[in-house]
Design a protein around this motif. Structure first.
Motif, PDB file in Angstrom:
ATOM      1  N   PRO A   1       0.831  -1.213   0.000  1.00 34.30           N
ATOM      2  CA  PRO A   1       0.000   0.000   0.000  1.00 34.30           C
ATOM      3  C   PRO A   1       0.859   1.254   0.000  1.00 34.30           C
ATOM      4  O   PRO A   1       1.946   1.272   0.560  1.00 34.30           O
ATOM      5  N   ARG A   2       0.367   2.309  -0.644  1.00 43.64           N
ATOM      6  CA  ARG A   2       1.084   3.576  -0.673  1.00 43.64           C
ATOM      7  C   ARG A   2       0.136   4.686  -0.273  1.00 43.64           C
ATOM      8  O   ARG A   2      -1.043   4.650  -0.575  1.00 43.64           O
ATOM      9  N   ILE A   3       0.685   5.668   0.370  1.00 46.48           N
ATOM     10  CA  ILE A   3      -0.132   6.855   0.637  1.00 46.48           C
ATOM     11  C   ILE A   3      -0.262   7.634  -0.655  1.00 46.48           C
ATOM     12  O   ILE A   3       0.673   7.734  -1.436  1.00 46.48           O
ATOM     13  N   GLY A   4      -1.429   8.149  -0.921  1.00 43.66           N
ATOM     14  CA  GLY A   4      -1.597   8.908  -2.149  1.00 43.66           C
ATOM     15  C   GLY A   4      -3.041   9.216  -2.401  1.00 43.66           C
ATOM     16  O   GLY A   4      -3.920   8.816  -1.651  1.00 43.66           O
ATOM     17  N   VAL A   5      -3.315   9.915  -3.476  1.00 48.02           N
ATOM     18  CA  VAL A   5      -4.661  10.297  -3.834  1.00 48.02           C
ATOM     19  C   VAL A   5      -5.097   9.478  -5.027  1.00 48.02           C
ATOM     20  O   VAL A   5      -4.444   9.487  -6.059  1.00 48.02           O
TER      21      VAL A   5
ATOM     22  N   ASP B   1     -11.089  17.202  -4.809  1.00 49.39           N
ATOM     23  CA  ASP B   1      -9.911  16.386  -4.521  1.00 49.39           C
ATOM     24  C   ASP B   1      -9.917  15.907  -3.079  1.00 49.39           C
ATOM     25  O   ASP B   1      -9.585  14.749  -2.787  1.00 49.39           O
ATOM     26  N   LEU B   2     -10.283  16.793  -2.191  1.00 45.47           N
ATOM     27  CA  LEU B   2     -10.306  16.464  -0.775  1.00 45.47           C
ATOM     28  C   LEU B   2     -11.307  15.337  -0.498  1.00 45.47           C
ATOM     29  O   LEU B   2     -11.014  14.387   0.233  1.00 45.47           O
ATOM     30  N   ILE B   3     -12.499  15.428  -1.083  1.00 43.39           N
ATOM     31  CA  ILE B   3     -13.524  14.407  -0.872  1.00 43.39           C
ATOM     32  C   ILE B   3     -13.069  13.058  -1.419  1.00 43.39           C
ATOM     33  O   ILE B   3     -13.297  12.009  -0.801  1.00 43.39           O
ATOM     34  N   MET B   4     -12.411  13.061  -2.545  1.00 47.84           N
ATOM     35  CA  MET B   4     -11.958  11.803  -3.130  1.00 47.84           C
ATOM     36  C   MET B   4     -10.940  11.098  -2.248  1.00 47.84           C
ATOM     37  O   MET B   4     -10.953   9.880  -2.098  1.00 47.84           O
ATOM     38  N   GLU B   5     -10.034  11.879  -1.648  1.00 48.32           N
ATOM     39  CA  GLU B   5      -9.062  11.268  -0.738  1.00 48.32           C
ATOM     40  C   GLU B   5      -9.746  10.804   0.545  1.00 48.32           C
ATOM     41  O   GLU B   5      -9.425   9.738   1.083  1.00 48.32           O
TER      42      GLU B   5
END
Length: 272
Positions: free
Chosen positions: A31-35, A235-239
């Motif tokens: 797993p990676r942190i990201g959007v 963008d915020l909601i998607m993350e």
């Protein structure tokens, strides 16, 4: 995670590595942190195509609100969304019990383990309007839930709501809209737009230039938190939805893996 989480107090949105829609890098299963889903269509629809029925029933049965990540969203210094422990204590309801509590104009969230939450607008007569598989549909609440448990989520966003009649009208006027005519990235953005009427929930509703005014604070533990900066509410909601799908434990583990990887890279650089 020790003091490692404390080091990751704030990251700029542009500094995050973007992942594939499933949250994993194609060449690395870690797993990676990201959007995720910056360029995808409705993110909670593709996943529904391949859900095993028995697995879905088990996920619904064992869904635990305690594994939800507490988070708060900010526009500059104003809190515009908050999911805290008190919200988790409310729990979820079966679709039958949920229908008995809903009023026209209410926002409904359906949840299951490992799946993106699915949002809908209750319009009365046991029916909801929702964005599903690139189409705005009007379905019976029971059918829209697909067996998932749900809850009313009117209070998560802090914006002033429109009148119930206007919320229902906003939703019903979009029914039948398909594919390229749709200007919402996911079911949550659509439902929230119906209730609050803010263009920021729409794709392209904000110009992505200049300073990043949005922040998302993830509460990892009682004393540790993690902050990300974003240029748009979309963008915020998607993350946030990606974190909702993963659950608190997986998000904390992902952050730990990311920090360990960052430390190893820094150590290699210093050695050279």
């Amino acid at each position: 995670m020790g003091n490692q989480v404390e080091k990751l107090t704030r990251l700029n949105y542009n500094e995050l590595p973007t992942t594939e829609p499933n949250g994993f890098d194609l060449e690395d299963d870690a797993p990676r942190i990201g959007v995720s889903y910056i360029f995808s269509a409705d993110d909670d629809d593709e996943q529904e195509e391949n859900i095993d029925v028995q697995t879905e029933k088990e996920d619904v049965k064992h869904y635990d609100c305690r594994n939800e990540l507490e988070s708060a969203l900010y526009y500059r210094d104003e809190c515009i969304y908050e999911r805290n422990s008190r919200f988790g204590e409310v729990g979820t309801l079966s679709s039958e019990n949920l229908a008995n509590k809903c009023k026209p104009g209410d926002l409904v969230e359906f949840v299951a383990i490992g799946q993106y939450p699915h949002w809908a607008v209750y319009v009365g007569d046991l029916q909801v309007v929702h964005l599903q598989r690139n189409e705005i549909k009007c379905d019976f609440l029971f059918d829209a839930s697909q067996g998932k448990r749900g809850r009313i989520v009117n209070e998560l966003y802090k914006f002033r709501a429109l009148s119930p009649d206007v919320v229902v009208q906003n939703a019903m006027e979009q029914v039948g809209m398909k594919e390229r005519d749709i200007c919402w990235k996911n079911s949550e953005c659509f439902a929230a737009w119906c209730r609050f009427g803010k263009r920021e929930f729409k794709t392209g509703g904000e110009i992505r230039i200049g300073k990043q005014p949005y922040k998302m604070k993830l509460q990892l533990s009682e004393k540790k938190s993690h902050v990300l900066d974003f240029q748009s509410l979309e963008d915020l909601i998607m993350e946030k939805r990606r974190n909702d799908q993963m659950g608190r434990e997986a998000v904390v583990q992902e952050l730990e893996n990311h920090l360990n990887c960052t430390e190893d890279t820094e150590n290699d650089y210093n050695c050279n």
